[in-house]
Design an enzyme around this catalytic site. Structure first.
Site: not given
Length: 309
Positions: A23, A95, A161, A165
């Site tokens: 990404l 990112n 994670y 996030k």
């Protein structure tokens, strides 16, 4: 209104962390194609060199910085290299990320700390360094923070994670308030794309493998129903949020994947009840299921199901 001539980034400078592949690489290539000068960052020097070469060979402007994010020194290095090479900084895209998936009772301190450092702490240090530079320039800027469906809904085996996030989405709302007077927008992007991680999901794997083997597009059910496409499908949102066109958008969590673009709702009180004098454990037990808790919230990312499965 036709915005095709306005969504471009000539004269702007962007840093994208973790942009050597996947990404991040799609983001940095899209930003460069739109006219921005870019700083490519990754821990893999070969990936950095390849990304820079791919951009410069097509007429773009790019430099590379090989470094692991998380520490303040790295964040300040990325910003200083942008300014030294291109004169300013307009966009920071946070990112970079890693995974250390394990269920709660098997997750180690190192598993937890490593993911929190690369995702949450690195977002903080890089955004802070970028905000300092953008405020000094006095011309506004863009912070684009990469979140995840796991942070919005939770996901099995991803304590570290999901927590990171979720924290990134929360920081975007806080920083949107703090940086508003400086004309710096802050938004969280919730991407879904065919990456090395999603290729392992049984419902997705056959379609992704077939698309890669034949060069054909992913099936419509995946692109629409699941909102999952290629990494390039996500890049348009990054370019849009980096541009002047998005100057009135801040504090939002925006999802994108495949053919789907979505605005995520922020947490809010769903149901409220009152008791004169306050609540005891017994009064809560008596009224919970018929009032406040009558329609509990769902949690977890819904398991994808291919048609006919």
């Amino acid at each position: 209104m036709n915005l095709s001539n306005r969504v471009e980034l000539s004269g702007k400078v962007a840093v994208v962390t973790g942009s050597g592949r996947g990404l991040g690489l799609a983001y940095v290539r899209a930003l460069a194609a739109a006219g921005a000068a870019v700083v490519v960052n990754d821990v893999d020097p070969g990936a950095v060199d390849q990304a820079v070469a791919a951009i410069t060979e097509t007429g773009g402007r790019a430099i590379g910085v090989t470094a692991a994010v998380g520490e303040t020194d790295t964040a300040e290095l990325l910003v200083s290299r942008a300014v030294e090479s291109f004169g300013r900084l307009d966009v920071m895209v946070t990112n970079a990320g890693i995974l250390r998936d394990r269920v709660l009772w098997k997750m180690t301190d190192d598993d937890f700390d490593a993911v929190i450092k690369v995702h949450l702490r690195a977002t903080f240090t890089c955004a802070r360094a970028a905000a300092v530079q953008m405020r000094a320039q006095g011309e506004g800027g863009r912070l684009v923070l990469i979140a995840s469906p796991a942070g919005q809904r939770g996901n099995f085996g991803q304590t570290n994670y999901a927590a990171a996030k979720a924290g990134i989405a929360a920081m975007s709302r806080t920083w949107a308030m703090e940086l508003a007077r400086s004309a710096i927008t802050v938004n969280a992007v919730v991407p879904v794309a065919a990456t090395e991680m999603t290729k392992t999901i049984p419902a997705f794997a056959p379609a992704i493998e077939a698309a890669e083997r034949t060069g054909s597009p992913l099936p419509a059910w995946m692109r629409k129903d699941e909102g999952l496409g290629t990494v390039e499908d996500v890049a348009g949102l990054i370019t849009f949020l980096a541009s002047d066109v998005s100057g009135d958008i801040t504090g939002q969590a925006i999802g994108i994947g495949g053919d789907r673009l979505a605005l995520w709702a922020h947490p809010t009180e769903k149901a409220v009840a009152f008791a004169d004098g306050g609540w005891s454990a017994e009064s809560i037990a008596e009224r919970w299921h018929g009032e406040v808790g009558a329609e509990p919230e769902t949690y977890g990312i819904p398991a994808p199901t291919a048609p006919g499965a």
